[in-house]
Design a protein around this motif. Structure first.
Motif, PDB file in Angstrom:
ATOM      1  N   ASN A   1      29.453  36.234  43.826  1.00  0.00           N
ATOM      2  CA  ASN A   1      28.297  37.135  43.736  1.00  0.00           C
ATOM      3  C   ASN A   1      28.692  38.519  43.227  1.00  0.00           C
ATOM      4  OD1 ASN A   1      26.438  35.272  44.640  1.00  0.00           O
ATOM      5  ND2 ASN A   1      26.444  35.978  46.759  1.00  0.00           N
ATOM      6  N   LEU A   2      29.957  38.716  42.910  1.00  0.00           N
ATOM      7  CA  LEU A   2      30.398  40.028  42.426  1.00  0.00           C
ATOM      8  C   LEU A   2      29.835  40.318  41.036  1.00  0.00           C
ATOM      9  CD1 LEU A   2      34.151  39.930  43.467  1.00  0.00           C
ATOM     10  CD2 LEU A   2      32.478  41.606  44.268  1.00  0.00           C
ATOM     11  N   PRO A   3      29.588  41.584  40.718  1.00  0.00           N
ATOM     12  CA  PRO A   3      29.234  41.928  39.337  1.00  0.00           C
ATOM     13  C   PRO A   3      30.381  41.563  38.396  1.00  0.00           C
ATOM     14  CG  PRO A   3      28.777  43.762  40.827  1.00  0.00           C
ATOM     15  CD  PRO A   3      29.557  42.753  41.624  1.00  0.00           C
ATOM     16  N   GLU A   4      30.073  41.325  37.140  1.00  0.00           N
ATOM     17  CA  GLU A   4      31.093  40.860  36.206  1.00  0.00           C
ATOM     18  C   GLU A   4      32.220  41.866  36.008  1.00  0.00           C
ATOM     19  OE1 GLU A   4      30.049  39.018  32.626  1.00  0.00           O
ATOM     20  OE2 GLU A   4      28.672  37.582  33.546  1.00  0.00           O
ATOM     21  N   ASP A   5      31.939  43.162  36.193  1.00  0.00           N
ATOM     22  CA  ASP A   5      32.994  44.156  35.994  1.00  0.00           C
ATOM     23  C   ASP A   5      33.745  44.470  37.281  1.00  0.00           C
ATOM     24  OD1 ASP A   5      31.078  45.558  37.415  1.00  0.00           O
ATOM     25  OD2 ASP A   5      31.208  47.367  36.181  1.00  0.00           O
ATOM     26  N   ALA A   6      33.513  43.664  38.352  1.00  0.00           N
ATOM     27  CA  ALA A   6      34.101  43.981  39.652  1.00  0.00           C
ATOM     28  C   ALA A   6      35.016  42.880  40.191  1.00  0.00           C
ATOM     29  CB  ALA A   6      32.988  44.274  40.669  1.00  0.00           C
ATOM     30  N   THR A   7      35.306  41.885  39.382  1.00  0.00           N
ATOM     31  CA  THR A   7      36.231  40.852  39.858  1.00  0.00           C
ATOM     32  C   THR A   7      37.660  41.406  39.867  1.00  0.00           C
ATOM     33  OG1 THR A   7      36.694  39.950  37.660  1.00  0.00           O
ATOM     34  CG2 THR A   7      34.772  39.061  38.841  1.00  0.00           C
ATOM     35  N   MET A   8      38.553  40.712  40.554  1.00  0.00           N
ATOM     36  CA  MET A   8      39.953  41.118  40.565  1.00  0.00           C
ATOM     37  C   MET A   8      40.519  41.131  39.147  1.00  0.00           C
ATOM     38  SD  MET A   8      40.994  38.805  43.876  1.00  0.00           S
ATOM     39  CE  MET A   8      42.610  39.464  44.252  1.00  0.00           C
ATOM     40  N   GLU A   9      40.103  40.159  38.360  1.00  0.00           N
ATOM     41  CA  GLU A   9      40.597  40.062  36.990  1.00  0.00           C
ATOM     42  C   GLU A   9      40.087  41.214  36.130  1.00  0.00           C
ATOM     43  OE1 GLU A   9      41.699  37.327  39.195  1.00  0.00           O
ATOM     44  OE2 GLU A   9      39.541  37.258  38.897  1.00  0.00           O
ATOM     45  N   ALA A  10      38.794  41.577  36.307  1.00  0.00           N
ATOM     46  CA  ALA A  10      38.237  42.687  35.538  1.00  0.00           C
ATOM     47  C   ALA A  10      38.939  44.001  35.891  1.00  0.00           C
ATOM     48  CB  ALA A  10      36.731  42.798  35.800  1.00  0.00           C
ATOM     49  N   TRP A  11      39.248  44.184  37.175  1.00  0.00           N
ATOM     50  CA  TRP A  11      39.943  45.396  37.620  1.00  0.00           C
ATOM     51  C   TRP A  11      41.334  45.481  36.991  1.00  0.00           C
ATOM     52  CZ3 TRP A  11      44.408  46.144  40.591  1.00  0.00           C
ATOM     53  CH2 TRP A  11      44.601  47.418  41.133  1.00  0.00           C
ATOM     54  N   THR A  12      42.064  44.377  36.964  1.00  0.00           N
ATOM     55  CA  THR A  12      43.389  44.363  36.346  1.00  0.00           C
ATOM     56  C   THR A  12      43.292  44.697  34.868  1.00  0.00           C
ATOM     57  OG1 THR A  12      44.181  42.704  37.923  1.00  0.00           O
ATOM     58  CG2 THR A  12      45.410  42.929  35.875  1.00  0.00           C
ATOM     59  N   LYS A  13      42.318  44.125  34.195  1.00  0.00           N
ATOM     60  CA  LYS A  13      42.111  44.432  32.772  1.00  0.00           C
ATOM     61  C   LYS A  13      41.806  45.916  32.573  1.00  0.00           C
ATOM     62  CE  LYS A  13      38.283  44.530  31.057  1.00  0.00           C
ATOM     63  NZ  LYS A  13      37.513  43.473  30.413  1.00  0.00           N
ATOM     64  N   GLN A  14      40.914  46.459  33.399  1.00  0.00           N
ATOM     65  CA  GLN A  14      40.518  47.858  33.243  1.00  0.00           C
ATOM     66  C   GLN A  14      41.701  48.800  33.409  1.00  0.00           C
ATOM     67  OE1 GLN A  14      37.307  48.280  36.092  1.00  0.00           O
ATOM     68  NE2 GLN A  14      36.222  46.547  35.176  1.00  0.00           N
ATOM     69  N   ARG A  15      42.523  48.548  34.433  1.00  0.00           N
ATOM     70  CA  ARG A  15      43.680  49.419  34.669  1.00  0.00           C
ATOM     71  C   ARG A  15      44.683  49.299  33.505  1.00  0.00           C
ATOM     72  NH1 ARG A  15      40.426  49.821  38.132  1.00  0.00           N
ATOM     73  NH2 ARG A  15      39.712  51.210  36.470  1.00  0.00           N
ATOM     74  N   THR A  16      44.839  48.100  32.989  1.00  0.00           N
ATOM     75  CA  THR A  16      45.780  47.888  31.880  1.00  0.00           C
ATOM     76  C   THR A  16      45.304  48.597  30.617  1.00  0.00           C
ATOM     77  OG1 THR A  16      46.388  45.742  32.827  1.00  0.00           O
ATOM     78  CG2 THR A  16      46.981  46.129  30.522  1.00  0.00           C
ATOM     79  N   VAL A  17      44.023  48.484  30.321  1.00  0.00           N
ATOM     80  CA  VAL A  17      43.465  49.160  29.141  1.00  0.00           C
ATOM     81  C   VAL A  17      43.588  50.679  29.285  1.00  0.00           C
ATOM     82  CG1 VAL A  17      41.306  49.635  27.910  1.00  0.00           C
ATOM     83  CG2 VAL A  17      41.925  47.272  28.477  1.00  0.00           C
TER      84      VAL A  17
ATOM     85  N   TYR B   1      42.591  47.694  44.541  1.00  0.00           N
ATOM     86  CA  TYR B   1      41.354  47.003  44.176  1.00  0.00           C
ATOM     87  C   TYR B   1      40.365  46.985  45.343  1.00  0.00           C
ATOM     88  CZ  TYR B   1      38.208  43.045  43.360  1.00  0.00           C
ATOM     89  OH  TYR B   1      37.100  42.239  43.261  1.00  0.00           O
ATOM     90  N   VAL B   2      40.846  46.672  46.542  1.00  0.00           N
ATOM     91  CA  VAL B   2      39.948  46.596  47.689  1.00  0.00           C
ATOM     92  C   VAL B   2      39.331  47.962  47.984  1.00  0.00           C
ATOM     93  CG1 VAL B   2      39.822  46.178  50.177  1.00  0.00           C
ATOM     94  CG2 VAL B   2      41.071  44.583  48.711  1.00  0.00           C
ATOM     95  N   GLN B   3      40.116  49.030  47.902  1.00  0.00           N
ATOM     96  CA  GLN B   3      39.561  50.368  48.115  1.00  0.00           C
ATOM     97  C   GLN B   3      38.516  50.696  47.052  1.00  0.00           C
ATOM     98  OE1 GLN B   3      43.395  52.316  48.042  1.00  0.00           O
ATOM     99  NE2 GLN B   3      43.348  52.701  50.251  1.00  0.00           N
ATOM    100  N   TRP B   4      38.776  50.284  45.832  1.00  0.00           N
ATOM    101  CA  TRP B   4      37.833  50.497  44.728  1.00  0.00           C
ATOM    102  C   TRP B   4      36.533  49.730  44.980  1.00  0.00           C
ATOM    103  CZ3 TRP B   4      36.545  46.880  40.672  1.00  0.00           C
ATOM    104  CH2 TRP B   4      35.940  47.428  39.548  1.00  0.00           C
ATOM    105  N   ILE B   5      36.674  48.495  45.471  1.00  0.00           N
ATOM    106  CA  ILE B   5      35.504  47.677  45.790  1.00  0.00           C
ATOM    107  C   ILE B   5      34.693  48.321  46.916  1.00  0.00           C
ATOM    108  CG2 ILE B   5      34.895  45.544  47.042  1.00  0.00           C
ATOM    109  CD1 ILE B   5      35.070  45.042  44.092  1.00  0.00           C
ATOM    110  N   GLU B   6      35.382  48.811  47.943  1.00  0.00           N
ATOM    111  CA  GLU B   6      34.679  49.454  49.066  1.00  0.00           C
ATOM    112  C   GLU B   6      33.955  50.705  48.600  1.00  0.00           C
ATOM    113  OE1 GLU B   6      37.929  49.904  51.766  1.00  0.00           O
ATOM    114  OE2 GLU B   6      37.548  47.969  52.760  1.00  0.00           O
ATOM    115  N   ARG B   7      34.569  51.459  47.704  1.00  0.00           N
ATOM    116  CA  ARG B   7      33.923  52.663  47.178  1.00  0.00           C
ATOM    117  C   ARG B   7      32.656  52.307  46.411  1.00  0.00           C
ATOM    118  NH1 ARG B   7      34.984  55.398  42.455  1.00  0.00           N
ATOM    119  NH2 ARG B   7      36.979  54.339  42.096  1.00  0.00           N
ATOM    120  N   ARG B   8      32.616  51.117  45.837  1.00  0.00           N
ATOM    121  CA  ARG B   8      31.438  50.673  45.089  1.00  0.00           C
ATOM    122  C   ARG B   8      30.421  49.948  45.972  1.00  0.00           C
ATOM    123  NH1 ARG B   8      32.846  47.809  39.474  1.00  0.00           N
ATOM    124  NH2 ARG B   8      30.564  47.904  39.450  1.00  0.00           N
ATOM    125  N   GLY B   9      30.725  49.806  47.257  1.00  0.00           N
ATOM    126  CA  GLY B   9      29.789  49.155  48.178  1.00  0.00           C
ATOM    127  C   GLY B   9      29.701  47.650  48.001  1.00  0.00           C
TER     128      GLY B   9
END
Length: 496
Positions: free
Chosen positions: A174-190, A132-140
């Motif tokens: 201040n994170l975008p709604e699709d960038a929270t830890m919870e959103a990332w877990t949901k995205q990977r699961t889907v 998740y952290v690497q994904w966040i860094e890639r998104r700036g």
């Protein structure tokens, strides 16, 4: 005739989710329609308890099928060698032919964390894919994430100044709604659900949300759902949130470490300030509830993906947690694991099952434990018992889920390094242990006395009945049950 395909196994897991914090529990402020619908379409255990009111010990118990006492692990520290000898739940399922995946917070030790075909953590671990952290860094977005995490320690963005101070670890994200830890877990699961559709090999997925654990940094949209106003300046500002009945419990009736926090000896958890200014509690409760409602929305998206891919009917879905959170009960926040292991707020957890063969619309008051999940999933997977130094110690819930069998447990035990609690049908007894580690010796709670509660007459657990003559027989029975359980349960000495 072809043998039916074994079910997929999907465990939806939230960290520190108090059982009362569900719409299905009748909470007056929380809306959790997706979890409520899951419960209505399946079976919900209303008396489910964790093995230890702290993350690692409870999670390792779940994934090994062994009690923390047997693992020699009742804290978040590394356990003794037995932790490297167990067969984890994913490894047992892997042996049985399942594809195994984990997304989000695992927080496991030793062999409890082995057996994953596809593990992705929030933080980078050797040999795993993009975290998740690497994904966040890639998104700036690293600065926005760091701002959220600074709230964990009450810090400002630069970590130097105390202001703006994140009291109770609360700060809107201040994170975008699709960038929270919870959103990332949901995205990977889907993504996994869609990738596995149509394949013959069943999957086991552990989708582990970090929240509603602190730092409590909800998205503004969810935070705004809750009216945090209350009485102030001698006038009614608004109805606000319903406060727990034990919010104003007298400090002297709490265990020593909890008293210590209520007296202001913790830089972030300033219970002394919160007891003078209820707004602090209200901000904290609203943040916790907002994170819970965000998770509920993500659960809805995951269930929709199962429906869209035609896998819902052949997937056993479980929703549970490793332990709870005070959420204002007893005038406390977080879980304060070093100070107790007795209260419903931190020991009772959500436990919802739905899927093939599971009875729908059932609420069971059977006493169940988190480690019951290990043998239950193996039963549904038609998998042999795990291989390890000890057989799994929980009881399969498969018969209760599919055939309405009653477990009829008279009691169960939850314990950490400071307090062992025997939980009966009506009464609960918390017995203090020797203080450990040594740094907490100044809080030897044995001088405070053990804690006995009558859940029927005192559901908020504010009236300690230990030592009362009229309950001497009940207390003696609970002590005998705890002693018999401890004598019968293999014990491993913890690592020094």
């Amino acid at each position: 005739m072809a043998r039916p395909r074994r079910p997929n196994l999907l465990v939806l897991f939230s960290d520190q989710h108090q059982a009362r914090a569900l719409g299905a529990e009748g909470h007056p402020d929380l809306r959790t329609p997706h979890l409520d619908a899951l419960a209505a379409g399946g079976t919900r255990f209303t008396r489910a308890y964790c093995q230890d009111g702290i993350c690692v010990a409870s999670r390792c118990s779940l994934f090994s099928g062994l009690y923390p006492r047997t693992l020699g692990l009742r804290t978040n520290e590394n356990g003794p060698p037995i932790i490297d000898e167990v067969e984890s739940l994913p490894r047992a399922l892997q042996r049985a032919g399942y594809f195994t995946a984990a997304f989000g917070k695992r927080h496991l030790k030793g062999a409890c964390d082995r057996g994953w075909d596809l593990p992705l953590e929030y933080f980078s671990l050797p040999g795993e894919g993009e975290s998740y952290v690497q994904w966040i860094e890639r998104r700036g977005l690293r600065d926005a994430l760091d701002r959220d995490w600074a709230a964990e320690w009450g810090q400002s963005m630069d970590g130097e100044r105390e202001l703006p101070f994140a009291l109770f670890s609360v700060r809107a994200s201040n994170l975008p709604e699709d960038a929270t830890m919870e959103a990332w877990t949901k995205q990977r699961t889907v993504e996994l659900i869609r990738e596995r559709a149509g394949q013959d090999q069943p999957f086991f997925c552990f989708a582990s949300f970090y929240r509603p654990h602190q730092p409590y940094t909800p998205l503004p949209r969810y935070y705004a759902r809750f009216d945090r106003s209350h009485w102030g300046d001698g006038r009614l500002v608004g109805d606000g949130l319903a406060m727990p009945a034990s919010l104003r419990q007298p400090v002297a009736t709490l265990p020593p470490v909890l008293q210590h926090q209520c007296q202001g000896h913790n830089r972030i958890w300033r219970m002394d300030l919160a007891r003078r200014d209820e707004q602090i509690f209200r901000d904290y409760l609203a943040a916790y509830f907002a994170l819970t409602e965000e998770i509920d929305d993500h659960v809805g998206d995951i269930l929709a993906a199962l429906d869209e891919t035609g896998q819902r009917e052949n997937t056993l879905i479980v929703y549970t947690s490793d332990h709870g959170d005070f959420v204002g009960e007893h005038g406390m926040g977080e879980k304060c694991a070093p100070g107790h292991n007795v209260y419903e707020a931190t020991l009772r957890i959500p436990s919802i099952f739905a899927g093939p063969g599971v009875r729908s619309g059932v609420e069971s008051d059977d006493l169940v434990e988190l480690l019951d999940l290990y043998p239950t999933l193996l039963d549904f997977a038609e998998a042999p018992a795990g291989e390890g130094p000890h057989p799994p110690q929980g009881r399969s819930l498969a018969g209760a889920l599919t055939g309405g069998e009653r477990l009829r447990r008279e009691f169960l035990v939850s314990e950490n390094w400071i307090q062992s609690t025997v939980i009966g049908r009506r009464h609960k007894l918390g017995v203090w242990q020797e203080p450990a580690p040594a740094s907490q010796a100044k809080f030897d709670s044995r001088e405070f006395g053990d804690m006995l509660f009558d859940r029927e007459n005192d559901p908020w657990e504010t009236n300690n009945l230990a030592g009362r003559p009229e309950l001497a027989e009940t207390e003696a029975r609970l002590r005998a049950q705890l002693a018999s359980w401890q004598a019968a349960t293999p014990t491993t000495a913890p690592r020094e």
